[in-house]
Write a protein that holds these residues in place. Structure first.
Motif, PDB file in Angstrom:
ATOM      1  N   THR A 213       0.771  -1.128   0.020  1.00 23.11           N
ATOM      2  CA  THR A 213       0.058   0.044   0.047  1.00 23.11           C
ATOM      3  C   THR A 213       0.770   1.292   0.079  1.00 23.11           C
ATOM      4  O   THR A 213       0.359   2.254   0.361  1.00 23.11           O
TER       5      THR A 213
ATOM      6  N   GLU B 263      -9.519  -4.293  -0.689  1.00 22.51           N
ATOM      7  CA  GLU B 263      -8.957  -3.655  -1.918  1.00 22.51           C
ATOM      8  C   GLU B 263     -10.042  -2.434  -2.055  1.00 22.51           C
ATOM      9  O   GLU B 263      -9.560  -1.152  -2.530  1.00 22.51           O
TER      10      GLU B 263
ATOM     11  N   ARG C  95      -8.549   1.262  -2.577  1.00 21.26           N
ATOM     12  CA  ARG C  95      -9.012   2.166  -3.829  1.00 21.26           C
ATOM     13  C   ARG C  95      -9.727   3.528  -3.391  1.00 21.26           C
ATOM     14  O   ARG C  95      -9.459   4.551  -4.218  1.00 21.26           O
TER      15      ARG C  95
ATOM     16  N   ALA D  86      -7.041   5.723  -2.007  1.00 16.45           N
ATOM     17  CA  ALA D  86      -6.142   6.209  -3.239  1.00 16.45           C
ATOM     18  C   ALA D  86      -7.161   7.204  -3.866  1.00 16.45           C
ATOM     19  O   ALA D  86      -6.205   8.256  -4.469  1.00 16.45           O
ATOM     20  N   LYS D  87      -8.291   7.305  -4.233  1.00 16.10           N
ATOM     21  CA  LYS D  87      -9.180   8.244  -4.675  1.00 16.10           C
ATOM     22  C   LYS D  87      -8.943   9.435  -4.069  1.00 16.10           C
ATOM     23  O   LYS D  87      -8.740  10.602  -4.717  1.00 16.10           O
TER      24      LYS D  87
ATOM     25  N   THR E 154      -3.174   6.946  -8.435  1.00 15.42           N
ATOM     26  CA  THR E 154      -3.922   5.696  -9.349  1.00 15.42           C
ATOM     27  C   THR E 154      -3.266   4.872  -8.694  1.00 15.42           C
ATOM     28  O   THR E 154      -1.833   4.475  -8.635  1.00 15.42           O
ATOM     29  N   PRO E 155      -4.158   3.782  -8.251  1.00 13.88           N
ATOM     30  CA  PRO E 155      -3.717   2.341  -7.647  1.00 13.88           C
ATOM     31  C   PRO E 155      -3.481   1.354  -8.711  1.00 13.88           C
ATOM     32  O   PRO E 155      -3.701   1.652  -9.856  1.00 13.88           O
TER      33      PRO E 155
ATOM     34  N   ILE F 181      -4.033  -4.615  -6.833  1.00 17.51           N
ATOM     35  CA  ILE F 181      -3.193  -4.353  -5.677  1.00 17.51           C
ATOM     36  C   ILE F 181      -2.582  -5.587  -5.065  1.00 17.51           C
ATOM     37  O   ILE F 181      -1.277  -5.231  -4.512  1.00 17.51           O
TER      38      ILE F 181
END
Length: 554
Positions: free
Chosen positions: A8, A281, A285, A288-289, A294-295, A299
Motif C-alpha cells: 500500500t 481492496e 482504492r 487512493a481516490k 492511481t492504484p 493491488i
C-alpha cells in the motif's frame, strides 16, 4: 513476498485519507479522558463532621462537643466521632465518645454534592469511595478481555462504535442512580466500554496509517486528544458543583460521535486476515481516490491474497487464534509476560497519581488542570522520543526518571510542599510518556493475527493495577508521602525490566506468531534450515498440532 506496508506504499504517508483517519479516530478518544478521571470530582470527600442536633440554641461550642485528631500533621475536629451528650444541668458532655449517630454535616464550600455526601461514604463506609473507582476499572478489565477477541473476530470498527455507545448510554443512565449499589453496577458497564473503545481506536489507526504516521497517531493523536478530554474535566467541574449535573454534561457529547460510522472504514489488514480481500481492496482504492493517486490494476497478487488468508482465524479448519496463542511459543510468551507486568505497573502509577490530585497542596481544580496539561507535554515529548530513540530506551528512560523523582518526594522538607507538587507532576510526566510509548511498542511487538488480542490482553493486565490504584490514592488522605514511595519503587523496577524487550524500531510489523523476535537478552539460536512454522504446518495439514521451535531463549 511483499508485506502490507509495501503493497500500500502507493497511497503515500500523509494524504487527505490519512489526515481524516488521524483526526476522526483521535477525537473519538476525547470522552475517555474525562469519563475515566471524573471520579476525582464525583467522589471527592469534602470536610465533614458529626451532626450535632443538640447545639441548636444551647450555646455549646464545637470544641466542647467534638474531639480532635491529627491528619497529615494538622489538628482538625474528628470526622467520625463526637462526645456523648447527656441532657443534664451540667455541661451535658461526657468524656466518652460515640460515632456520628445523627449523620454528618458536609462543607458546601467546594461542592453542592458528591457521591460521598449523597450516600454518606465516610468513616466506616469510607472504603466505598475508592471501591467505586475499582468497580469502574474492573469493568475496564472485563472489557479489555472481551473486546480483544471480539475485535479480532468481528472487526475493529464494530467494537469501536459499540463500546462508544455503551460508555455514553450507561453514563447517562448513571445520572439517575438512586443508590450507591446502582451507581457501581452502571459504572462497571461504563468501564466495560471505556478502555475497549480506546484500544480499538488505537489498533484501527495503527493498521490504517503508514509507518511514518503511526508514531504520531499513537502519541500526538489518541493520547493528546485523551488528555484534551482530561483537561476539559476540571473546567466543567469548576462551574458544575453537583455530581449528577456534572456527569450528565460530560456524557452528552458521546452522542455526537454516531455520524463517524460513515467516515471511518474497517481495517484492510484485518479484512485480509479474514479472507475478505475484495472489501480490503475497495477501501484501499477509495483511499487512493481521496489522496488523488492511481492504484495498480491488481493491488494484491494472487499468492499475497492466499498468504493473508492463511493468517486468518476465519479459516476455522486451519487455525483458530485465542489468548492461548499469546503464550504458545517462547518468544511471544516472553514478550507477553513482560508486557503484562510493565502495563500493570505503569497503570498503577498513572491512575494513582491522577486520582491523588485532591490530596495535593492547593486547589483541586488547578491541580487537575496542571496534571492534564502535564500529560499533553508528556505525549508531545513521547512523540519526539519515539521518532529518534530506540523503543527500549524510549520506554525505559521515562519510567526510570518518573520513578526516581517520586522517590525524592519523601526528602522534601514540610515547608516546601510546593516542591512536592512539582516533583509529583514530574513523576506524572515520565509515567504518562511511558503510558503512551508502551501502546506503540506493544502494537509493534504482537503479530497481526493476535495484535488486537495482545494489546487487549495487555490492557486487561494493566487494569489489575488500575483496580488497586484508587486505594493507593486513598492512602494519601492519611499519609501524603507513602503513595509516592510505593509508586516510585515499582516504577523504577519495571523501567529496568522493560530493557529486556526486543527492539522494533524500523522493523515491519510482524504478521505471524513465528515472526515475533526473542528478548533482547536472549541469544537467537535459530537455524534457518531447520525452522518450523506452526502456522504454516497447521495450514498445510489442516490441524493445530506440533511444537514451534523456530527460536529459543537463553
Amino acid at each position: 513476498m511483499r508485506d502490507y506496508d509495501e503493497i500500500t506504499s502507493f497511497l503515500g504517508e500523509w494524504g487527505p485519507f490519512q489526515r481524516t483517519i488521524f483526526f476522526l479516530l483521535s477525537i473519538s478518544t476525547i470522552p475517555n479522558g474525562y469519563v475515566g478521571m471524573s471520579m476525582v470530582f464525583l467522589a471527592d470527600i469534602p470536610p465533614h463532621r458529626c451532626k450535632l442536633p443538640y447545639l441548636n440554641g444551647t450555646g455549646v461550642y464545637l470544641n466542647q462537643s467534638l474531639p480532635t485528631q491529627v491528619i497529615n500533621g494538622e489538628i482538625i475536629y474528628s470526622r467520625c466521632s463526637r462526645y456523648k451528650w447527656v441532657n443534664t444541668s451540667r455541661t451535658g458532655f461526657l468524656n466518652d465518645t460515640e460515632s456520628c449517630l445523627d449523620g454528618w454535616e458536609y462543607s458546601t464550600e467546594r461542592y453542592t454534592s458528591t457521591i460521598v455526601t449523597e450516600w454518606n461514604l465516610v468513616c466506616e463506609e469510607d472504603w466505598k469511595a475508592p471501591f467505586s473507582s475499582s468497580i469502574f476499572f474492573a469493568g475496564v478489565l472485563t472489557g479489555s478481555l472481551i473486546s480483544g477477541q471480539v475485535s479480532d473476530r468481528y472487526g475493529r470498527k464494530v467494537v469501536l462504535f459499540l463500546t462508544m455507545a455503551l460508555q455514553t448510554v450507561f453514563s447517562l443512565i448513571q445520572v439517575f442512580s438512586n443508590s450507591w449499589e446502582m451507581f457501581c453496577v452502571l459504572y462497571f458497564v461504563v468501564g466495560l466500554g471505556q478502555i475497549s473503545n480506546y484500544v480499538a481506536a488505537f489498533v484501527l489507526g495503527s493498521e490504517l496509517l503508514g509507518k511514518s504516521s503511526r508514531i504520531a497517531y499513537s502519541t500526538l493523536g489518541v493520547c493528546v486528544f485523551y488528555a484534551l478530554g482530561y483537561i476539559i474535566l476540571p473546567l466543567f467541574a469548576y462551574f458544575i458543583r453537583s455530581w449528577r449535573m456534572l456527569l450528565f454534561v460530560i456524557s452528552i457529547p458521546g452522542l455526537f460521535y454516531v455520524p463517524l460510522w460513515w467516515f471511518i472504514p474497517e481495517s484492510p489488514r484485518w479484512l485480509l486476515s479474514q479472507g475478505r480481500a475484495e472489501e480490503a481492496e475497495a477501501i484501499i482504492r477509495a483511499a487512493a481516490k481521496k489522496n488523488g493517486v492511481t492504484p495498480p490494476m491488481n493491488i494484491f497478487k494472487g499468492e499475497e491474497i492466499i498468504a493473508f488468508m492463511q493468517l486468518t482465524s476465519k479459516v476455522k479448519s486451519q487455525h483458530s487464534y485465542t489468548y492461548i496463542d499469546l503464550i504458545r511459543t517462547t518468544n511471544i510468551r516472553n514478550v507477553s509476560i513482560i508486557n503484562f507486568i510493565v502495563w500493570m505497573i505503569i497503570t498503577i502509577g498513572y491512575f494513582g497519581l491522577s486520582l491523588n490530585t485532591p490530596n495535593m497542596i492547593g486547589d483541586p481544580y488547578v491541580n487537575c488542570f496542571i496534571s492534564a496539561a502535564t500529560e499533553i507535554a508528556a505525549y508531545i515529548s513521547a512523540w519526539a522520543i519515539l521518532k529518534y530513540t530506540p523503543r527500549r530506551i524510549a520506554l525505559s528512560f521515562p519510567l526510570l526518571l518518573g520513578g526516581a523523582v517520586l522517590l525524592l518526594i519523601q526528602l522534601v522538607p514540610s515547608n516546601l510542599q510546593i516542591l512536592s507538587t512539582v516533583l509529583a507532576m514530574a513523576g506524572k510526566f515520565g509515567i504518562t510518556a511511558a503510558f503512551s510509548i508502551v501502546y506503540v511498542f506493544a502494537a509493534e511487538l504482537f503479530p497481526t493475527v493476535v495484535r488486537n488480542m495482545g494489546v487487549g490482553a495487555c490492557s486487561m493486565a494493566s487494569r489489575i493495577g488500575s483496580v488497586l490504584s484508587p486505594y493507593i490514592a486513598f492512602i494519601g488522605t492519611y499519609n501524603k508521602i507513602l503513595p509516592y514511595i510505593l509508586m516510585g519503587s515499582i516504577t523504577v523496577v519495571v523501567g529496568l525490566l522493560s530493557l529486556l524487550l526486543p527492539e522494533t524500531q524500523g522493523q515491519p510489523l510482524p504478521e505471524k506468531i513465528s515472526q515475533v523476535p526473542p528478548l533482547h537478552c536472549c541469544c537467537n539460536r535459530r537455524d534457518p534450515t531447520l525452522e518450523i512454522d506452526l502456522e504454516d504446518i497447521s495450514i498445510r495439514n489442516g490441524k493445530n498440532s506440533g511444537q514451534h521451535n523456530s527460536s529459543q531463549g537463553c
